[in-house]
Design a protein around this motif. Structure first.
Motif, PDB file in Angstrom:
ATOM      1  N   MET A  17      21.380  19.386  48.835  1.00  0.00           N
ATOM      2  CA  MET A  17      20.883  20.412  49.747  1.00  0.00           C
ATOM      3  C   MET A  17      20.124  21.491  48.949  1.00  0.00           C
ATOM      4  O   MET A  17      20.588  21.911  47.912  1.00  0.00           O
ATOM      5  N   ASP A  18      18.936  21.919  49.461  1.00  0.00           N
ATOM      6  CA  ASP A  18      18.181  22.984  48.769  1.00  0.00           C
ATOM      7  C   ASP A  18      18.941  24.302  48.869  1.00  0.00           C
ATOM      8  O   ASP A  18      19.539  24.599  49.906  1.00  0.00           O
ATOM      9  N   ALA A  19      18.880  25.093  47.785  1.00  0.00           N
ATOM     10  CA  ALA A  19      19.572  26.383  47.790  1.00  0.00           C
ATOM     11  C   ALA A  19      18.774  27.393  48.608  1.00  0.00           C
ATOM     12  O   ALA A  19      17.547  27.441  48.516  1.00  0.00           O
ATOM     13  N   LEU A  20      19.484  28.160  49.446  1.00  0.00           N
ATOM     14  CA  LEU A  20      18.840  29.254  50.185  1.00  0.00           C
ATOM     15  C   LEU A  20      18.613  30.441  49.249  1.00  0.00           C
ATOM     16  O   LEU A  20      17.604  31.136  49.320  1.00  0.00           O
ATOM     17  N   VAL A  21      19.607  30.624  48.361  1.00  0.00           N
ATOM     18  CA  VAL A  21      19.534  31.720  47.382  1.00  0.00           C
ATOM     19  C   VAL A  21      19.737  31.141  45.985  1.00  0.00           C
ATOM     20  O   VAL A  21      20.666  30.350  45.777  1.00  0.00           O
ATOM     21  N   THR A  22      18.859  31.523  45.078  1.00  0.00           N
ATOM     22  CA  THR A  22      18.998  31.073  43.687  1.00  0.00           C
ATOM     23  C   THR A  22      18.868  32.266  42.753  1.00  0.00           C
ATOM     24  O   THR A  22      17.903  33.030  42.869  1.00  0.00           O
ATOM     25  N   LEU A  23      19.846  32.436  41.869  1.00  0.00           N
ATOM     26  CA  LEU A  23      19.760  33.477  40.842  1.00  0.00           C
ATOM     27  C   LEU A  23      19.850  32.822  39.482  1.00  0.00           C
ATOM     28  O   LEU A  23      20.704  31.958  39.266  1.00  0.00           O
ATOM     29  N   ARG A  24      18.953  33.223  38.592  1.00  0.00           N
ATOM     30  CA  ARG A  24      18.962  32.664  37.237  1.00  0.00           C
ATOM     31  C   ARG A  24      18.942  33.790  36.211  1.00  0.00           C
ATOM     32  O   ARG A  24      17.997  34.594  36.183  1.00  0.00           O
ATOM     33  N   ALA A  25      20.000  33.859  35.427  1.00  0.00           N
ATOM     34  CA  ALA A  25      20.113  34.833  34.324  1.00  0.00           C
ATOM     35  C   ALA A  25      19.809  36.262  34.776  1.00  0.00           C
ATOM     36  O   ALA A  25      19.108  37.011  34.102  1.00  0.00           O
ATOM     37  N   VAL A  26      20.338  36.590  35.949  1.00  0.00           N
ATOM     38  CA  VAL A  26      20.024  37.898  36.518  1.00  0.00           C
ATOM     39  C   VAL A  26      20.858  38.995  35.858  1.00  0.00           C
ATOM     40  O   VAL A  26      22.079  38.892  35.773  1.00  0.00           O
ATOM     41  N   THR A  27      20.167  40.013  35.398  1.00  0.00           N
ATOM     42  CA  THR A  27      20.853  41.183  34.833  1.00  0.00           C
ATOM     43  C   THR A  27      20.379  42.431  35.576  1.00  0.00           C
ATOM     44  O   THR A  27      19.278  42.454  36.136  1.00  0.00           O
ATOM     45  N   LYS A  28      21.256  43.415  35.582  1.00  0.00           N
ATOM     46  CA  LYS A  28      20.870  44.706  36.149  1.00  0.00           C
ATOM     47  C   LYS A  28      21.568  45.793  35.352  1.00  0.00           C
ATOM     48  O   LYS A  28      22.796  45.789  35.198  1.00  0.00           O
ATOM     49  N   THR A  29      20.776  46.705  34.839  1.00  0.00           N
ATOM     50  CA  THR A  29      21.329  47.810  34.049  1.00  0.00           C
ATOM     51  C   THR A  29      20.865  49.118  34.666  1.00  0.00           C
ATOM     52  O   THR A  29      19.673  49.301  34.932  1.00  0.00           O
ATOM     53  N   TYR A  30      21.815  49.994  34.941  1.00  0.00           N
ATOM     54  CA  TYR A  30      21.480  51.322  35.462  1.00  0.00           C
ATOM     55  C   TYR A  30      21.477  52.314  34.317  1.00  0.00           C
ATOM     56  O   TYR A  30      22.215  52.160  33.355  1.00  0.00           O
ATOM     57  N   ARG A  31      20.646  53.277  34.433  1.00  0.00           N
ATOM     58  CA  ARG A  31      20.585  54.327  33.417  1.00  0.00           C
ATOM     59  C   ARG A  31      21.266  55.556  33.985  1.00  0.00           C
ATOM     60  O   ARG A  31      20.872  56.063  35.042  1.00  0.00           O
ATOM     61  N   GLN A  32      22.309  56.002  33.339  1.00  0.00           N
ATOM     62  CA  GLN A  32      22.987  57.230  33.788  1.00  0.00           C
ATOM     63  C   GLN A  32      22.860  58.263  32.677  1.00  0.00           C
ATOM     64  O   GLN A  32      23.578  58.190  31.681  1.00  0.00           O
ATOM     65  N   GLY A  33      21.928  59.167  32.848  1.00  0.00           N
ATOM     66  CA  GLY A  33      21.660  60.140  31.785  1.00  0.00           C
ATOM     67  C   GLY A  33      21.111  59.413  30.572  1.00  0.00           C
ATOM     68  O   GLY A  33      20.080  58.759  30.644  1.00  0.00           O
ATOM     69  N   GLU A  34      21.810  59.527  29.465  1.00  0.00           N
ATOM     70  CA  GLU A  34      21.360  58.894  28.217  1.00  0.00           C
ATOM     71  C   GLU A  34      21.954  57.500  28.042  1.00  0.00           C
ATOM     72  O   GLU A  34      21.651  56.813  27.074  1.00  0.00           O
ATOM     73  N   VAL A  35      22.828  57.117  28.975  1.00  0.00           N
ATOM     74  CA  VAL A  35      23.635  55.902  28.766  1.00  0.00           C
ATOM     75  C   VAL A  35      23.168  54.765  29.669  1.00  0.00           C
ATOM     76  O   VAL A  35      22.902  54.971  30.854  1.00  0.00           O
ATOM     77  N   ASP A  36      23.045  53.568  29.125  1.00  0.00           N
ATOM     78  CA  ASP A  36      22.769  52.369  29.920  1.00  0.00           C
ATOM     79  C   ASP A  36      24.085  51.782  30.401  1.00  0.00           C
ATOM     80  O   ASP A  36      24.999  51.545  29.612  1.00  0.00           O
ATOM     81  N   VAL A  37      24.160  51.566  31.719  1.00  0.00           N
ATOM     82  CA  VAL A  37      25.389  50.990  32.275  1.00  0.00           C
ATOM     83  C   VAL A  37      25.057  49.623  32.860  1.00  0.00           C
ATOM     84  O   VAL A  37      24.367  49.534  33.889  1.00  0.00           O
ATOM     85  N   PRO A  38      25.510  48.546  32.246  1.00  0.00           N
ATOM     86  CA  PRO A  38      25.201  47.221  32.795  1.00  0.00           C
ATOM     87  C   PRO A  38      26.046  46.942  34.043  1.00  0.00           C
ATOM     88  O   PRO A  38      27.266  47.108  34.005  1.00  0.00           O
ATOM     89  N   ALA A  39      25.389  46.523  35.116  1.00  0.00           N
ATOM     90  CA  ALA A  39      26.113  46.188  36.346  1.00  0.00           C
ATOM     91  C   ALA A  39      26.224  44.674  36.485  1.00  0.00           C
ATOM     92  O   ALA A  39      27.225  44.156  36.968  1.00  0.00           O
ATOM     93  N   LEU A  40      25.195  43.950  36.081  1.00  0.00           N
ATOM     94  CA  LEU A  40      25.238  42.478  36.070  1.00  0.00           C
ATOM     95  C   LEU A  40      24.770  42.020  34.689  1.00  0.00           C
ATOM     96  O   LEU A  40      23.783  42.535  34.160  1.00  0.00           O
ATOM     97  N   ARG A  41      25.500  41.013  34.144  1.00  0.00           N
ATOM     98  CA  ARG A  41      25.189  40.635  32.749  1.00  0.00           C
ATOM     99  C   ARG A  41      24.813  39.161  32.639  1.00  0.00           C
ATOM    100  O   ARG A  41      25.407  38.422  31.882  1.00  0.00           O
ATOM    101  N   GLY A  42      23.919  38.718  33.480  1.00  0.00           N
ATOM    102  CA  GLY A  42      23.465  37.327  33.394  1.00  0.00           C
ATOM    103  C   GLY A  42      24.182  36.457  34.404  1.00  0.00           C
ATOM    104  O   GLY A  42      25.130  35.748  34.075  1.00  0.00           O
ATOM    105  N   VAL A  43      23.716  36.528  35.635  1.00  0.00           N
ATOM    106  CA  VAL A  43      24.375  35.780  36.716  1.00  0.00           C
ATOM    107  C   VAL A  43      23.505  34.590  37.102  1.00  0.00           C
ATOM    108  O   VAL A  43      22.307  34.742  37.359  1.00  0.00           O
ATOM    109  N   ASP A  44      24.094  33.417  37.112  1.00  0.00           N
ATOM    110  CA  ASP A  44      23.449  32.200  37.636  1.00  0.00           C
ATOM    111  C   ASP A  44      24.215  31.795  38.881  1.00  0.00           C
ATOM    112  O   ASP A  44      25.439  31.653  38.834  1.00  0.00           O
ATOM    113  N   LEU A  45      23.488  31.603  39.978  1.00  0.00           N
ATOM    114  CA  LEU A  45      24.188  31.314  41.241  1.00  0.00           C
ATOM    115  C   LEU A  45      23.252  30.587  42.195  1.00  0.00           C
ATOM    116  O   LEU A  45      22.062  30.919  42.294  1.00  0.00           O
TER     117      LEU A  45
END
Lengths: 407, 232
Positions: B1-29
């Motif tokens: 079955m074809d995937a409706l949603v595909t994520l490959r090596a997804v990362t998300k980093t938020y910047r809070q002031g001077e600090v990088d806060v990683p929220a996602l660290r490489g998601v495959d789904l």
């Protein structure tokens, strides 16, 4: 209607979420627009009254003189009483009224004093249709016809000469041949004029009498013309110049540059007034919309999440501005029209001296002109919507996830 | 079955002031059409971030996301809005409804944006509101509805235009247990009967019990991806 209908509905309901704020904003727009329209009506009335007054006292929209007369208004600068092609134009459809006059500087002397004045030799019937002095209120009797040998002088001139109706004065002038001419006149009437310069400086007698005094048989110094349609002044001037190429034809803008400058000044004043009022209004509008956008940030995030395109968000905020402006314009126009209708005119006779100095009439009619209305409304709508673009753009460029996080 | 949603090596980093806060660290789904997926995990594990990225509400710091065959990175904000309008329904934890619109108008909102005609809109909105147990409350504005009723209106709005995917962020968090169970029943029925794909982030064990696929996130990574035959 489709999406526009949805955006309009949302805009309308959002306006009334904070009814007090919206009412205050509407009041500001209403009063601003009313001030703009009323000021335009006053300004136009002032200009029209000023120009009408000038035309009535100058007199005429156009005057014809012999070359050199305007620099040296002496009897020698004269031309034949209108006839032929010139007469045909003067009696044609472009002209409402005209009068030929002798007009020269003279010295008038009573037993007690002398004064330099302008002597007008007039045809009373023609003058009445053309100029204020032809219709002025007279203590005594008005001039009967061109052969009348009586003299009309202004009330203030009579005071200065210490003379009264029925007494004799002597007028001395330089005739067309360069020789001095003088003659005794009986003062048959004292006229009143709102222009003190006329009351102090004009004396009138019959045209034929003046011609005899100045040795100007069949000749005049001036033809004053009232246009049938002031909007077609250029055509009238062109026709007169074509009919009398040897004479100087000048319209009131040339003859009275101060009045013309005043006309332009008041038009510019209207623009400045528009700008000042609009800036105040735009400041309130933009501030209010920015506040509304800030308060509804999360809601805009929700709209974006549901699939509303950023440009529709922009449209939503823009419609809010449009509704406020349209309602404010309607109320503001209504208020200004009602006020103008109720007042009719503004009496500035309490400032008569200042008004005369500024070339203004003493009663200013309030004239609502379609063009002024369109300009004020178009300006408020166009610039108001342009000003609303900033808060609308701020709402449209929100990042959905950040907007949704805002409480 | 074809995937409706595909994520490959997804990362998300938020910047809070001077600090990088990683929220996602490489998601495959991969999520296939018709799945009923629960995202679980402690607060800060990346559940809401993942939903926002799938819905195109936020952009990833790295990796690729495809939804309904479209690469989200290649879409403009307007095109992402269009994708949400045609393919994705959202249910948020709270503040789900437009306060100046009635329950029925809220449900019709998405259809109106899609350009569906008024008669069809009205009929579908009334039918779906009846289906979620809100018949008779169509004219009420959100302020006149309880929290549970508001969430059901939000669900009705999310599914009324038959989207391919519904993303729900803690949909039962502000509901009592009875209203929460009722909402889950509605979602399960829609999933079973209409094949709507649900991706739900939750802390609620009852919701997790409904899922046929349970993905556990921890510190921005998929810790476990468990498939079940069906809810109990």
């Amino acid at each position: 209607m489709g999406r526009a209908g949805l955006l309009l509905r949302l805009a309308w309901r959002n306006l009334w979420r904070n009814a007090r704020r919206t009412v205050i904003l509407l009041l500001a727009v209403t009063l601003g627009v009313a001030a703009m329209v009323f000021a335009a009506a006053f300004s136009r009335g002032m200009v029209v009254a000023m120009v009408d007054d000038a035309i009535d006292h100058l007199p005429g929209h156009v005057q014809i003189h012999a070359p050199g007369y305007r620099d040296d208004p002496a009897a020698e600068h004269r031309f034949p009483y209108p006839q032929g092609r010139l007469r045909a134009v003067l009696d044609g459809p472009l002209v409402a009224a005209w009068a030929a006059r002798v007009r020269v500087p003279v010295v008038v002397a009573s037993e007690y004093d002398t004064a330099g004045v302008t002597l007008l030799g007039v045809e009373p019937r023609r003058e009445a249709a053309l100029a204020y002095l032809g219709r002025a209120s007279v203590d005594g009797r008005p001039l009967a016809d061109a052969n009348d040998a009586g003299l009309l002088i202004g009330r203030r001139l009579a005071e200065r000469l210490d003379t009264v109706r029925g007494r004799r004065v002597v007028i001395t002038a330089q005739g067309a041949d360069g020789a001095l001419a003088d003659r005794g006149f009986r003062v048959v009437g004292l006229f009143r004029s709102p222009w003190s310069s006329e009351e102090k400086g004009i004396a009138l007698t019959g045209l034929a009498t003046a011609q005899r005094l100045l040795r100007l048989p069949g000749e005049v110094n001036e033809v004053a013309v009232r246009a049938a349609d002031p909007e077609r002044l250029e055509a009238l001037v062109a026709a007169l110049r074509a009919a009398a190429p040897e004479l100087e034809v000048a319209d009131w803008r040339t003859l009275s540059p101060l009045t013309h400058a005043g006309q332009q000044l008041y038009s510019q004043f209207t623009w400045v007034w528009y700008l000042v009022v609009f800036l105040g209004m735009a400041f309130g509008l933009v501030n209010t919309l920015l506040m509304a956008v800030l308060e509804r940030t999360r809601e805009f995030g929700l709209f974006l999440a549901l699939g509303m395109r950023p440009r529709w968000i922009l449209g939503q905020v823009w419609f809010e501005a449009l509704l406020v402006l349209v309602l404010g314009l309607a109320a503001g126009n209504g208020l200004a029209l009602a006020l103008a209708r109720a007042l009719g005119e503004v009496d500035v006779s309490a400032f008569a001296a200042g008004a005369e100095l500024a070339g203004l009439a003493q009663r200013i009619p309030l004239i609502i002109h379609g063009g002024d209305l369109a300009l004020a409304n178009g300006l408020v709508l166009a610039l108001g919507l342009a000003a609303a673009l900033y808060p609308a753009w701020r709402a449209a460029r929100l990042a959905p996830v950040r907007a949704l996080r805002r409480n | 079955m074809d995937a409706l949603v595909t994520l490959r090596a997804v990362t998300k980093t938020y910047r809070q002031g001077e600090v990088d806060v990683p929220a996602l660290r490489g998601v495959d789904l991969d999520i296939a059409a018709g799945e009923f997926v629960c995202l679980s995990g402690p607060s800060g594990s990346g559940k809401t971030t993942l939903l926002n990225l799938i819905g195109g509400l936020d952009t990833p710091s790295g990796g690729h996301i495809q939804v309904a065959g479209r690469d989200l990175a290649r879409l403009s904000p307007g095109e992402r809005a269009e994708l949400r309008l045609r393919h994705i329904g959202f249910v948020f934890q709270a503040y789900n409804l437009i306060p100046v619109l009635s329950a029925q108008e809220n449900v019709e909102l998405v259809m109106e944006l899609q350009g569906v005609g008024a008669a069809e809109r009205h009929a579908r909105a009334r039918a779906i509101l009846a289906e979620v147990g809100l018949a008779g409350l169509e004219g009420r504005r959100p302020a006149a509805l309880s929290g549970g009723q508001q969430q059901r209106v939000a669900v009705a709005r999310a599914i009324v235009s038959a989207p391919d995917l519904v993303l729900a962020d803690e949909p039962t968090a502000n509901l009592d247990s009875e209203n929460g169970r009722r909402l889950l029943e509605i979602m399960r029925r829609l999933n079973g009967e209409r094949g709507v794909t649900f991706v739900i982030s939750t802390h609620d064990p009852e919701v997790m019990a409904f899922a046929r696929r349970l993905i556990r996130l921890h510190d921005g990574r998929i810790q476990a991806d468990e498939r079940r035959d069906g809810p109990p």
